[in-house]
Design a protein around this motif. Sequence first.
Motif, mmCIF file in Angstrom:
data_model
loop_
_atom_site.group_PDB
_atom_site.id
_atom_site.type_symbol
_atom_site.label_atom_id
_atom_site.label_comp_id
_atom_site.label_asym_id
_atom_site.label_seq_id
_atom_site.Cartn_x
_atom_site.Cartn_y
_atom_site.Cartn_z
ATOM 1 N N THR A 149 0.826 -1.211 0.000
ATOM 2 C CA THR A 149 0.000 0.000 0.000
ATOM 3 C C THR A 149 0.858 1.258 0.000
ATOM 4 O O THR A 149 0.583 2.212 -0.729
ATOM 5 C CB THR A 149 -0.947 0.001 1.215
ATOM 6 O OG1 THR A 149 -1.796 -1.141 1.113
ATOM 7 C CG2 THR A 149 -1.795 1.258 1.262
ATOM 8 N N ASP B 70 -4.756 5.895 9.074
ATOM 9 C CA ASP B 70 -6.194 6.061 9.231
ATOM 10 C C ASP B 70 -6.860 5.670 7.921
ATOM 11 O O ASP B 70 -6.196 5.176 7.000
ATOM 12 C CB ASP B 70 -6.554 7.484 9.695
ATOM 13 C CG ASP B 70 -6.145 8.573 8.713
ATOM 14 O OD1 ASP B 70 -6.037 8.305 7.491
ATOM 15 O OD2 ASP B 70 -5.951 9.718 9.163
ATOM 16 N N GLU B 71 -8.135 5.890 7.843
ATOM 17 C CA GLU B 71 -8.890 5.466 6.662
ATOM 18 C C GLU B 71 -8.341 6.070 5.373
ATOM 19 O O GLU B 71 -8.316 5.419 4.343
ATOM 20 C CB GLU B 71 -10.368 5.830 6.826
ATOM 21 C CG GLU B 71 -11.056 5.091 7.964
ATOM 22 C CD GLU B 71 -11.022 3.582 7.815
ATOM 23 O OE1 GLU B 71 -11.452 3.065 6.761
ATOM 24 O OE2 GLU B 71 -10.548 2.909 8.751
ATOM 25 N N ASP B 72 -7.864 7.312 5.443
ATOM 26 C CA ASP B 72 -7.398 8.015 4.248
ATOM 27 C C ASP B 72 -5.928 7.774 3.928
ATOM 28 O O ASP B 72 -5.481 8.090 2.826
ATOM 29 C CB ASP B 72 -7.631 9.520 4.398
ATOM 30 C CG ASP B 72 -9.109 9.871 4.513
ATOM 31 O OD1 ASP B 72 -9.945 9.159 3.910
ATOM 32 O OD2 ASP B 72 -9.428 10.842 5.218
ATOM 33 N N THR B 73 -5.167 7.258 4.873
ATOM 34 C CA THR B 73 -3.731 7.096 4.637
ATOM 35 C C THR B 73 -3.318 5.639 4.445
ATOM 36 O O THR B 73 -2.129 5.329 4.498
ATOM 37 C CB THR B 73 -2.899 7.726 5.781
ATOM 38 O OG1 THR B 73 -3.260 7.106 7.021
ATOM 39 C CG2 THR B 73 -3.111 9.226 5.858
ATOM 40 N N ALA C 96 -7.958 1.841 5.102
ATOM 41 C CA ALA C 96 -9.119 1.351 4.341
ATOM 42 C C ALA C 96 -8.662 0.435 3.200
ATOM 43 O O ALA C 96 -9.283 -0.599 2.936
ATOM 44 C CB ALA C 96 -9.933 2.519 3.802
ATOM 45 N N THR C 97 -7.572 0.798 2.542
ATOM 46 C CA THR C 97 -7.040 -0.027 1.451
ATOM 47 C C THR C 97 -6.587 -1.383 1.983
ATOM 48 O O THR C 97 -6.880 -2.422 1.386
ATOM 49 C CB THR C 97 -5.860 0.694 0.764
ATOM 50 O OG1 THR C 97 -6.327 1.940 0.258
ATOM 51 C CG2 THR C 97 -5.271 -0.134 -0.359
#
Length: 169
Positions: free
Chosen positions: A39, A126-129, A132-133
């Motif tokens: 990621t 976090d979800e954006d960094t 989520a991926t």
Amino acid sequence: MLNPINTDVVIRDGGAHGRYPGEIHEVVGWWLGACLVSTLKAHRIAVAHDGRASSVVFVQRLCRGAISAQHHACTVLTLRVADEDILLRTMAELGEVPGARVSTTGPEGAETVSVVLYGPDGKALDEDTGLATIRRMIADDRVPIPVNETAKGRIEHYPHPPTAEGAKQ
């Protein structure tokens, strides 16, 4: 996926957290290491743990997953036992590389294992960094595997810096 987890429950708050055994198992460490490297497209990461037996097992798996992430040939620098402050200082010292720290709480047989993943900025994902991926990759059984042996990375022991107390002496 041979041993699925509830990714929505386990992958949260900067990493993976869950009862062990039960909600989380050792292979989650491998998945997180491989997904973190892929990621963030990392070629080097730093890892540490709190010294508890369960933490050691998870960090060993995390390291093996990180060195096996596709074509990244990631070098994993393991500090072995180190607190979060030492890990974050080391990540910055290494040129703002990503990292991970495993800790375990509770009595043996009913422990909670936490694997916190950090971006190169030293902040928990976090979800954006990337979190989520990573959750989606694990849920969809898309954990990256090495493309060939020459693409595999390596694990090196890193001598962590002295603690603040040790520096005062």
